[in-house]
Write an enzyme that holds these catalytic residues in place. Structure first.
Site, short mmCIF file in Angstrom:
data_model
loop_
_atom_site.label_atom_id
_atom_site.label_comp_id
_atom_site.label_asym_id
_atom_site.label_seq_id
_atom_site.Cartn_x
_atom_site.Cartn_y
_atom_site.Cartn_z
N CYS A 37 85.48 -26.53 0.56
CA CYS A 37 84.35 -26.80 1.45
C CYS A 37 83.99 -25.54 2.23
CB CYS A 37 84.68 -27.95 2.39
SG CYS A 37 83.31 -28.47 3.44
N CYS B 147 88.41 -35.33 5.12
CA CYS B 147 87.32 -36.01 5.82
C CYS B 147 86.65 -37.09 4.98
CB CYS B 147 86.28 -35.00 6.29
SG CYS B 147 85.39 -34.16 4.96
#
EC number: 2.8.1.13
Length: 345
Positions: A100, A197
């Site tokens: 990410c 997440c």
């Protein structure tokens, strides 16, 4: 100076936005929406979706700064979630936060910051950026418990030069929350998001099973010589170095994963090797021609291993044997400074 701040809706990035604003910079807050807004609303432990976007907008309004939401769901699924499931199906243990950071935050978002005419991208990562004789350097955060330098090894020298990390010198999270309270930010007491997440409920193996059912197929737990000790419920539930959930193989440790045969291979505790080969190397130094001494971390939270680094061969030779999980990062340090690293093969 115009600064783009990556705002996730949490206390860390909100404090960064506030500090940059107080320093007199023209701050533009940007939130990357990583999930469908409606589906993510109210999902406890999630990040960058639903309530988090609402919180980021409220913080921006409180500070009086511009705020934009960018739809990054497709890019996130391709670069992070897709790679996550694929890696587990192939017997590797991925690090989604590194991907990410690599592709979205310091790739797409940093590019957007430049398009907006910004001179810097500021994030809530707990790392320090210092200016050295050869340019920007990446260092561990003052708060060792929250240090995230291992997760940023893939940041390039150019990206690092453009980035700012105001929280790197904070002594602890209490100090960050105190800053949020001082600035009267509405997220001052908001709980931290969890490590992965996009897995706010259930387990990561559930996500992998939906995308790659073959990774959840049962198979055998065997010794190196092929003796069957027990059965497992999917290779995605295991990683090299794991000593739990081994059933009748209790007392052993996972030494490798044979994805093609759906086998978890175990050996005695203390097993390991000295040579670690890496792929996709990224170096934050001018690579020396000869091998050199440094320390490496094979997992985020472990103690560094003394080693010899041969950049030309993408080879790390540990002083003492250790288990290195394919897919994890091998990050090279010299004291507090990150020199670079790569993904373990």
């Amino acid at each position: 100076m115009r600064v783009v701040v990556a705002m996730s809706g949490g206390v860390d990035s909100s404090v960064v936005a506030g500090l940059m604003h107080e320093a007199g910079h023209e701050v533009i807050g940007v939130t990357l929406q990583l999930y469908d807004h409606g589906a993510a609303t109210g999902r406890k432990g999630a990040c960058c979706a639903g309530q988090d976007i609402h919180d980021a907008r409220n913080v921006a309004d409180r500070l009086g700064i511009a705020h934009y939401v960018i739809d990054a769901e497709a890019a996130f699924r391709a670069a992070v979630i897709g790679d996550f499931a694929e890696s587990y199906a192939e017997g590797r243990t991925p690090v989604p936060c590194v991907r990410c950071n690599q592709h979205l935050k310091f790739g797409d978002l940093l590019g957007l910051a430049r398009d907006l005419g910004a001179e810097a991208l500021a994030t809530g990562h707990y790392v320090r950026r210092e200016d050295g004789p050869e340019g920007a350097e990446l260092h561990r955060a003052v708060d060792a418990r929250r240090d995230q330098s291992w997760f940023l090894f893939a940041t390039t020298r150019d990206q690092l030069a453009f980035s700012r990390f105001p929280l790197g010198t904070m002594p602890d999270k209490d100090a960050v929350r105190a800053e949020a309270a001082r600035m009267n930010l509405p997220v001052a007491e908001k709980p931290d998001s969890q490590d992965i997440c996009f897995v706010p409920s259930g387990t990561y193996a559930d996500i992998v099973a939906k995308l790659r059912p073959d990774a959840a197929a049962p198979g055998e737990i065997v010794t190196e010589d092929g003796a069957v000790l027990d059965r497992h419920q999917g290779i995605a539930r295991y990683t090299v170095g794991q000593a739990k959930r081994l059933g009748a193989a209790s007392g052993h440790v996972v030494t490798r994963i044979d994805a093609a045969r759906r086998r978890i291979v175990v050996g005695p505790r203390g097993a390991g090797g000295r040579e670690v080969r890496i792929a996709e190397p990224n170096w934050l130094i001018d690579p020396p021609a000869a091998p050199f001494r440094a320390s490496v971390k094979l997992r985020a939270g472990e103690t560094p291993h003394p080693a010899e680094i041969d950049i030309a061969r993408n080879l790390v030779t540990l002083d003492t044997p250790a288990l290195a999980a394919p897919g994890q990062a091998c990050v090279v340090y010299r004291e507090s400074r990150v020199l670079g690293g790569g993904f373990i093969l």
